[in-house]
Scaffold this motif. Structure first.
Motif, PDB file in Angstrom:
ATOM      1  N   HIS A 165     -24.300  95.986  58.837  1.00 14.59           N
ATOM      2  CA  HIS A 165     -25.657  95.751  58.347  1.00 14.59           C
ATOM      3  C   HIS A 165     -25.693  96.066  56.862  1.00 14.59           C
ATOM      4  O   HIS A 165     -24.970  96.936  56.376  1.00 14.59           O
ATOM      5  CB  HIS A 165     -26.694  96.559  59.130  1.00 14.59           C
ATOM      6  N   HIS A 166     -26.520  95.335  56.169  1.00 17.40           N
ATOM      7  CA  HIS A 166     -26.630  95.491  54.725  1.00 17.40           C
ATOM      8  C   HIS A 166     -27.732  96.482  54.379  1.00 17.40           C
ATOM      9  O   HIS A 166     -28.727  96.598  55.092  1.00 17.40           O
ATOM     10  CB  HIS A 166     -26.911  94.146  54.058  1.00 17.40           C
ATOM     11  N   VAL A 167     -27.511  97.190  53.288  1.00 17.16           N
ATOM     12  CA  VAL A 167     -28.471  98.176  52.805  1.00 17.16           C
ATOM     13  C   VAL A 167     -28.781  97.882  51.347  1.00 17.16           C
ATOM     14  O   VAL A 167     -28.051  97.151  50.676  1.00 17.16           O
ATOM     15  CB  VAL A 167     -27.923  99.611  52.954  1.00 17.16           C
ATOM     16  N   LEU A 168     -29.859  98.470  50.865  1.00 25.39           N
ATOM     17  CA  LEU A 168     -30.240  98.302  49.462  1.00 25.39           C
ATOM     18  C   LEU A 168     -29.778  99.497  48.654  1.00 25.39           C
ATOM     19  O   LEU A 168     -29.797 100.633  49.133  1.00 25.39           O
ATOM     20  CB  LEU A 168     -31.757  98.155  49.332  1.00 25.39           C
ATOM     21  N   VAL A 180     -39.495 107.767  49.758  1.00 23.12           N
ATOM     22  CA  VAL A 180     -38.852 108.165  51.023  1.00 23.12           C
ATOM     23  C   VAL A 180     -38.474 106.939  51.833  1.00 23.12           C
ATOM     24  O   VAL A 180     -37.402 106.867  52.435  1.00 23.12           O
ATOM     25  CB  VAL A 180     -39.788 109.072  51.839  1.00 23.12           C
ATOM     26  N   GLU A 181     -39.348 105.941  51.833  1.00 22.27           N
ATOM     27  CA  GLU A 181     -39.107 104.702  52.584  1.00 22.27           C
ATOM     28  C   GLU A 181     -39.933 103.594  51.938  1.00 22.27           C
ATOM     29  O   GLU A 181     -41.064 103.823  51.504  1.00 22.27           O
ATOM     30  CB  GLU A 181     -39.501 104.885  54.050  1.00 22.27           C
ATOM     31  N   VAL A 182     -39.356 102.391  51.843  1.00 19.64           N
ATOM     32  CA  VAL A 182     -40.055 101.290  51.186  1.00 19.64           C
ATOM     33  C   VAL A 182     -40.198 100.113  52.139  1.00 19.64           C
ATOM     34  O   VAL A 182     -39.473 100.000  53.139  1.00 19.64           O
ATOM     35  CB  VAL A 182     -39.316 100.838  49.908  1.00 19.64           C
ATOM     36  N   ASP A 183     -41.128  99.200  51.804  1.00 16.31           N
ATOM     37  CA  ASP A 183     -41.308  97.993  52.599  1.00 16.31           C
ATOM     38  C   ASP A 183     -40.993  96.765  51.753  1.00 16.31           C
ATOM     39  O   ASP A 183     -40.667  96.866  50.566  1.00 16.31           O
ATOM     40  CB  ASP A 183     -42.728  97.917  53.167  1.00 16.31           C
ATOM     41  N   ALA A 184     -41.092  95.594  52.368  1.00 16.35           N
ATOM     42  CA  ALA A 184     -40.731  94.350  51.686  1.00 16.35           C
ATOM     43  C   ALA A 184     -41.586  94.106  50.443  1.00 16.35           C
ATOM     44  O   ALA A 184     -41.084  93.659  49.413  1.00 16.35           O
ATOM     45  CB  ALA A 184     -40.858  93.174  52.657  1.00 16.35           C
ATOM     46  N   LEU A 185     -42.880  94.381  50.530  1.00 14.24           N
ATOM     47  CA  LEU A 185     -43.775  94.134  49.402  1.00 14.24           C
ATOM     48  C   LEU A 185     -43.383  94.967  48.189  1.00 14.24           C
ATOM     49  O   LEU A 185     -43.402  94.479  47.057  1.00 14.24           O
ATOM     50  CB  LEU A 185     -45.220  94.448  49.809  1.00 14.24           C
ATOM     51  N   LEU A 186     -42.973  96.194  48.425  1.00 12.29           N
ATOM     52  CA  LEU A 186     -42.636  97.082  47.322  1.00 12.29           C
ATOM     53  C   LEU A 186     -41.353  96.646  46.621  1.00 12.29           C
ATOM     54  O   LEU A 186     -41.279  96.591  45.387  1.00 12.29           O
ATOM     55  CB  LEU A 186     -42.506  98.524  47.825  1.00 12.29           C
ATOM     56  N   SER A 206     -33.745  85.929  51.268  1.00 14.82           N
ATOM     57  CA  SER A 206     -34.951  85.106  51.185  1.00 14.82           C
ATOM     58  C   SER A 206     -35.649  85.027  52.544  1.00 14.82           C
ATOM     59  O   SER A 206     -36.884  85.064  52.621  1.00 14.82           O
ATOM     60  CB  SER A 206     -34.598  83.691  50.694  1.00 14.82           C
ATOM     61  N   SER A 207     -34.840  84.924  53.619  1.00 17.52           N
ATOM     62  CA  SER A 207     -35.413  84.876  54.969  1.00 17.52           C
ATOM     63  C   SER A 207     -36.126  86.175  55.314  1.00 17.52           C
ATOM     64  O   SER A 207     -37.170  86.166  55.984  1.00 17.52           O
ATOM     65  CB  SER A 207     -34.309  84.596  55.999  1.00 17.52           C
ATOM     66  N   PHE A 208     -35.564  87.292  54.853  1.00 17.12           N
ATOM     67  CA  PHE A 208     -36.195  88.594  55.083  1.00 17.12           C
ATOM     68  C   PHE A 208     -37.587  88.623  54.458  1.00 17.12           C
ATOM     69  O   PHE A 208     -38.569  89.032  55.086  1.00 17.12           O
ATOM     70  CB  PHE A 208     -35.326  89.706  54.496  1.00 17.12           C
ATOM     71  N   PHE A 209     -37.687  88.163  53.220  1.00 17.98           N
ATOM     72  CA  PHE A 209     -38.987  88.169  52.549  1.00 17.98           C
ATOM     73  C   PHE A 209     -39.934  87.144  53.164  1.00 17.98           C
ATOM     74  O   PHE A 209     -41.137  87.386  53.282  1.00 17.98           O
ATOM     75  CB  PHE A 209     -38.810  87.918  51.058  1.00 17.98           C
ATOM     76  N   ALA A 210     -39.393  85.976  53.561  1.00 15.27           N
ATOM     77  CA  ALA A 210     -40.234  84.956  54.186  1.00 15.27           C
ATOM     78  C   ALA A 210     -40.850  85.478  55.481  1.00 15.27           C
ATOM     79  O   ALA A 210     -42.016  85.194  55.800  1.00 15.27           O
ATOM     80  CB  ALA A 210     -39.410  83.697  54.461  1.00 15.27           C
ATOM     81  N   ALA A 211     -40.066  86.268  56.240  1.00 15.89           N
ATOM     82  CA  ALA A 211     -40.579  86.848  57.481  1.00 15.89           C
ATOM     83  C   ALA A 211     -41.715  87.833  57.221  1.00 15.89           C
ATOM     84  O   ALA A 211     -42.508  88.130  58.113  1.00 15.89           O
ATOM     85  CB  ALA A 211     -39.446  87.547  58.234  1.00 15.89           C
ATOM     86  N   ASN A 212     -41.782  88.313  55.988  1.00 13.42           N
ATOM     87  CA  ASN A 212     -42.852  89.231  55.599  1.00 13.42           C
ATOM     88  C   ASN A 212     -43.921  88.541  54.745  1.00 13.42           C
ATOM     89  O   ASN A 212     -44.721  89.201  54.080  1.00 13.42           O
ATOM     90  CB  ASN A 212     -42.264  90.414  54.831  1.00 13.42           C
ATOM     91  N   GLY A 213     -43.920  87.196  54.779  1.00 13.33           N
ATOM     92  CA  GLY A 213     -44.937  86.433  54.090  1.00 13.33           C
ATOM     93  C   GLY A 213     -44.804  86.411  52.581  1.00 13.33           C
ATOM     94  O   GLY A 213     -45.794  86.231  51.868  1.00 13.33           O
ATOM     95  N   LYS A 261     -37.920 100.162  55.767  1.00  8.95           N
ATOM     96  CA  LYS A 261     -38.581 100.368  57.051  1.00  8.95           C
ATOM     97  C   LYS A 261     -38.000  99.479  58.136  1.00  8.95           C
ATOM     98  O   LYS A 261     -38.138  99.776  59.324  1.00  8.95           O
ATOM     99  CB  LYS A 261     -40.086 100.098  56.912  1.00  8.95           C
ATOM    100  N   GLN A 262     -37.338  98.362  57.743  1.00  7.06           N
ATOM    101  CA  GLN A 262     -36.758  97.441  58.717  1.00  7.06           C
ATOM    102  C   GLN A 262     -35.445  96.898  58.174  1.00  7.06           C
ATOM    103  O   GLN A 262     -35.246  96.868  56.958  1.00  7.06           O
ATOM    104  CB  GLN A 262     -37.731  96.286  59.001  1.00  7.06           C
ATOM    105  N   PRO A 263     -34.532  96.516  59.064  1.00  7.75           N
ATOM    106  CA  PRO A 263     -33.234  96.004  58.596  1.00  7.75           C
ATOM    107  C   PRO A 263     -33.412  94.759  57.741  1.00  7.75           C
ATOM    108  O   PRO A 263     -34.268  93.917  58.016  1.00  7.75           O
ATOM    109  CB  PRO A 263     -32.495  95.685  59.898  1.00  7.75           C
TER     110      PRO A 263
END
Length: 302
Positions: A165-168, A180-186, A206-213, A261-263
């Motif tokens: 799995h990939h990490v940032l 402590v923890e971030v989300d897609a918007l941040l 790109s798919s990760f961000f698309a899934a989060n609108g 917060k999510q993979p």
């Protein structure tokens, strides 16, 4: 069909010019033109069209080019194998490697392989899925060790070994480093750094961000080297994604993981090779060593 005709066709296709191809082949332009016309007559289709820039492949020519290139590479490899057997040498092995393989997993395996097969010459070529898979198909590589996140093809055999799995990651000076923890918007607000030509990885992001609108993130910096990527992230300006197995190297560079917060991207890693290839003893030995990989201990290898 004569091999000379195919060779003439390949050189014209690669040079996009009758004049330049004739120079490479050391024949006259009329003779080369005659060879191309003869090949087109045998096949019953036009292989080239003349354009202002020179010669351009037709759709029929593109099909022939792909298969003829594979045939040329296979013939060259066959000659090499015959010479190795004749001279009592053990052969060569050309391995394509994704970033985590190139940096963390393969160096000790290659060292062990050469202990077992001291006469084998090994070439380790770094890349990403989008560069390594075409090179495997074209016969430029014997085997590739990558994420297996690419379409199945009848001419390629895939062997799964483990999940990744990939990490940032970011520099400690980055604004998100203290979160402590971030989300897609941040994370969407900041520029990204990626490996050049890694279209699969970029598409997964790109798919990760698309899934989060959200729209795809801003790719501000591309590089062909994983070490260059880590140093670029060290500047404090960018976010990047890497396989979790490469976190020890990132930490050694002074970088840290940004907790999500999510993979962001999970896939299967392993190796792939052409179904048509005749497995040599060095290749079989290498595959056996790959079966013993324990990605959990890869931190000891960087």
């Amino acid at each position: 069909m004569q091999s000379r005709l195919l060779r003439s066709f390949l050189v014209v296709a690669e040079k996009s010019s009758i004049t330049k191809a004739a120079e490479v082949l050391h024949i006259s332009q009329p003779a080369l033109t005659k060879s191309i016309m003869r090949l087109e007559k045998e096949l019953g289709v036009a292989l080239f069209e003349r354009v202002p820039a020179g010669m351009r492949l037709t759709k029929y020519g593109e099909v022939l080019f792909h298969h003829a290139k594979v045939m040329e590479n296979e013939y060259r490899h066959a000659i090499s194998r015959i010479q190795e057997l004749r001279d009592g040498r053990s052969g060569a092995l050309r391995i394509g490697a994704g970033p985590v393989w190139l940096v963390s997993l393969l160096p000790p395996i290659v060292a062990e392989l050469q202990k077992q097969q001291p006469g084998v010459a090994i070439s380790l070529i770094g890349g990403v899925i989008d560069t390594l898979v075409p090179e495997l198909i074209n016969g430029e590589l014997d085997l590739i060790c990558v994420s297996l996140d690419f379409p199945n093809r009848s001419e390629i055999i895939k062997q799964k070994l483990f999940d990744i799995h990939h990490v940032l990651i970011a520099d400690p000076s980055h604004p998100l480093a203290s979160e402590v923890e971030v989300d897609a918007l941040l994370i969407h607000k900041y520029p990204w750094m990626v490996l050049k030509s890694d279209y699969v990885g970029t598409e997964r992001i790109s798919s990760f961000f698309a899934a989060n609108g959200l729209e795809p993130p801003k790719i501000a910096f591309e590089t062909t080297s994983i070490h260059s990527l880590l140093q670029g992230v060290k500047s404090g300006s960018y976010i990047a994604h890497i396989p979790a197995q490469m976190l020890p190297l990132a930490h050694m560079t002074g970088l840290q993981e940004i907790k999500l917060k999510q993979p962001i991207w999970e896939t299967t890693a392993g190796y792939a090779y052409r179904a048509s290839v005749q497995l040599s003893e060095p290749m079989k030995a290498f595959m056996r060593l790959l079966q013993d990989i324990n990605p959990a201990t890869s931190s000891n290898l960087v």
